[in-house]
Design a protein around this motif. Structure first.
Motif, PDB file in Angstrom:
ATOM      1  N   THR A 145       0.831  -1.206   0.000  1.00 14.91           N
ATOM      2  CA  THR A 145       0.000   0.000   0.000  1.00 14.91           C
ATOM      3  C   THR A 145       0.865   1.256   0.000  1.00 14.91           C
ATOM      4  O   THR A 145       0.604   2.210  -0.734  1.00 14.91           O
ATOM      5  CB  THR A 145      -0.934   0.004   1.226  1.00 14.91           C
ATOM      6  OG1 THR A 145      -1.738  -1.177   1.188  1.00 14.91           O
ATOM      7  CG2 THR A 145      -1.816   1.236   1.244  1.00 14.91           C
ATOM      8  N   ARG A 172      -6.960   0.445  -9.700  1.00 13.11           N
ATOM      9  CA  ARG A 172      -6.377  -0.847 -10.058  1.00 13.11           C
ATOM     10  C   ARG A 172      -5.593  -1.421  -8.881  1.00 13.11           C
ATOM     11  O   ARG A 172      -5.681  -2.603  -8.576  1.00 13.11           O
ATOM     12  CB  ARG A 172      -5.477  -0.693 -11.289  1.00 13.11           C
ATOM     13  CG  ARG A 172      -4.727  -1.927 -11.664  1.00 13.11           C
ATOM     14  CD  ARG A 172      -5.644  -3.074 -12.011  1.00 13.11           C
ATOM     15  NE  ARG A 172      -4.832  -4.236 -12.344  1.00 13.11           N
ATOM     16  CZ  ARG A 172      -5.295  -5.441 -12.493  1.00 13.11           C
ATOM     17  NH1 ARG A 172      -6.573  -5.677 -12.361  1.00 13.11           N
ATOM     18  NH2 ARG A 172      -4.492  -6.434 -12.774  1.00 13.11           N
ATOM     19  N   GLY A 173      -4.824  -0.584  -8.211  1.00  8.10           N
ATOM     20  CA  GLY A 173      -4.076  -1.031  -7.050  1.00  8.10           C
ATOM     21  C   GLY A 173      -4.990  -1.501  -5.938  1.00  8.10           C
ATOM     22  O   GLY A 173      -4.711  -2.492  -5.256  1.00  8.10           O
ATOM     23  N   MET A 177      -7.902  -2.893  -6.299  1.00  8.14           N
ATOM     24  CA  MET A 177      -8.368  -4.233  -6.667  1.00  8.14           C
ATOM     25  C   MET A 177      -7.334  -5.287  -6.294  1.00  8.14           C
ATOM     26  O   MET A 177      -7.666  -6.337  -5.751  1.00  8.14           O
ATOM     27  CB  MET A 177      -8.640  -4.309  -8.173  1.00  8.14           C
ATOM     28  CG  MET A 177      -9.921  -3.669  -8.581  1.00  8.14           C
ATOM     29  SD  MET A 177     -10.311  -3.766 -10.357  1.00  8.14           S
ATOM     30  CE  MET A 177      -9.142  -4.869 -11.057  1.00  8.14           C
ATOM     31  N   GLU A 178      -6.077  -5.011  -6.591  1.00  8.64           N
ATOM     32  CA  GLU A 178      -5.007  -5.967  -6.284  1.00  8.64           C
ATOM     33  C   GLU A 178      -4.856  -6.160  -4.774  1.00  8.64           C
ATOM     34  O   GLU A 178      -4.678  -7.275  -4.297  1.00  8.64           O
ATOM     35  CB  GLU A 178      -3.679  -5.497  -6.871  1.00  8.64           C
ATOM     36  CG  GLU A 178      -3.617  -5.590  -8.378  1.00  8.64           C
ATOM     37  CD  GLU A 178      -3.664  -7.028  -8.882  1.00  8.64           C
ATOM     38  OE1 GLU A 178      -3.149  -7.943  -8.207  1.00  8.64           O
ATOM     39  OE2 GLU A 178      -4.225  -7.240  -9.971  1.00  8.64           O
ATOM     40  N   LEU A 179      -4.932  -5.071  -4.016  1.00  4.62           N
ATOM     41  CA  LEU A 179      -4.796  -5.178  -2.565  1.00  4.62           C
ATOM     42  C   LEU A 179      -5.960  -5.949  -1.946  1.00  4.62           C
ATOM     43  O   LEU A 179      -5.768  -6.744  -1.025  1.00  4.62           O
ATOM     44  CB  LEU A 179      -4.655  -3.790  -1.940  1.00  4.62           C
ATOM     45  CG  LEU A 179      -3.328  -3.102  -2.247  1.00  4.62           C
ATOM     46  CD1 LEU A 179      -3.393  -1.634  -1.854  1.00  4.62           C
ATOM     47  CD2 LEU A 179      -2.179  -3.803  -1.561  1.00  4.62           C
ATOM     48  N   LEU A 187      -7.705  -8.274  -3.478  1.00  3.60           N
ATOM     49  CA  LEU A 187      -7.480  -9.666  -3.868  1.00  3.60           C
ATOM     50  C   LEU A 187      -6.454 -10.332  -2.953  1.00  3.60           C
ATOM     51  O   LEU A 187      -6.679 -11.422  -2.431  1.00  3.60           O
ATOM     52  CB  LEU A 187      -7.013  -9.745  -5.316  1.00  3.60           C
ATOM     53  CG  LEU A 187      -6.538 -11.106  -5.798  1.00  3.60           C
ATOM     54  CD1 LEU A 187      -7.702 -12.080  -5.878  1.00  3.60           C
ATOM     55  CD2 LEU A 187      -5.836 -10.982  -7.132  1.00  3.60           C
ATOM     56  N   HIS A 188      -5.338  -9.670  -2.733  1.00  3.96           N
ATOM     57  CA  HIS A 188      -4.280 -10.271  -1.924  1.00  3.96           C
ATOM     58  C   HIS A 188      -4.631 -10.288  -0.436  1.00  3.96           C
ATOM     59  O   HIS A 188      -4.219 -11.205   0.281  1.00  3.96           O
ATOM     60  CB  HIS A 188      -2.937  -9.606  -2.209  1.00  3.96           C
ATOM     61  CG  HIS A 188      -2.479  -9.896  -3.600  1.00  3.96           C
ATOM     62  ND1 HIS A 188      -2.179 -11.164  -4.035  1.00  3.96           N
ATOM     63  CD2 HIS A 188      -2.319  -9.081  -4.675  1.00  3.96           C
ATOM     64  CE1 HIS A 188      -1.830 -11.127  -5.309  1.00  3.96           C
ATOM     65  NE2 HIS A 188      -1.918  -9.871  -5.715  1.00  3.96           N
ATOM     66  N   ASP A 233      -6.546 -13.350  -0.130  1.00  4.51           N
ATOM     67  CA  ASP A 233      -5.643 -14.507  -0.121  1.00  4.51           C
ATOM     68  C   ASP A 233      -5.024 -14.718   1.261  1.00  4.51           C
ATOM     69  O   ASP A 233      -4.972 -15.835   1.770  1.00  4.51           O
ATOM     70  CB  ASP A 233      -4.514 -14.328  -1.147  1.00  4.51           C
ATOM     71  CG  ASP A 233      -5.003 -14.344  -2.583  1.00  4.51           C
ATOM     72  OD1 ASP A 233      -6.145 -14.802  -2.829  1.00  4.51           O
ATOM     73  OD2 ASP A 233      -4.242 -13.891  -3.458  1.00  4.51           O
ATOM     74  N   SER A 291     -14.072  -0.398  -8.454  1.00  2.00           N
ATOM     75  CA  SER A 291     -12.702  -0.201  -8.922  1.00  2.00           C
ATOM     76  C   SER A 291     -12.480  -0.616 -10.366  1.00  2.00           C
ATOM     77  O   SER A 291     -11.982   0.178 -11.157  1.00  2.00           O
ATOM     78  CB  SER A 291     -11.717  -0.931  -8.013  1.00  2.00           C
ATOM     79  OG  SER A 291     -11.723  -0.324  -6.751  1.00  2.00           O
TER      80      SER A 291
END
Length: 95
Positions: free
Chosen positions: A20, A55-56, A58-60, A62-63, A66, A85
């Protein structure tokens, strides 16, 4: 970034915090002329810094999912985060 199977929960959370901070630094320091690939499929989409945050995010999300799944912790982000997003980024709206 790979933490390996021995990473404890605190290290996993720390890695998300680090990601982040890196994203924030990139967004804050990028000039308006900078472009980056924010999607590769189904086609390549290149965008300006104002599109890096959605976009970032969305990735954060997702992870973070996880990490929580691996720890057996329930993770339920607000529903609009998962839909706003990608739509915002693809349409080129700014955050």
């Amino acid at each position: 970034m790979t933490l390996g199977p021995e990473a404890d929960p605190a290290r996993l959370v720390e890695s998300l915090e680090t990601a982040t901070r890196v994203l924030c630094a990139v967004i804050n320091d990028a000039t308006q002329e900078v472009r980056a690939v924010i999607f590769r499929r189904p086609e390549i989409l290149v965008a300006a810094p104002q599109d890096f945050a959605p976009r970032g995010a969305m990735e954060l999300i997702l992870h973070a999912h996880d990490v929580c799944s691996g720890l057996g912790v329930k993770f339920e982000p607000e529903a609009e985060l998962g839909t706003a997003s990608p739509t915002r980024t693809i349409r080129g709206e700014t955050c």
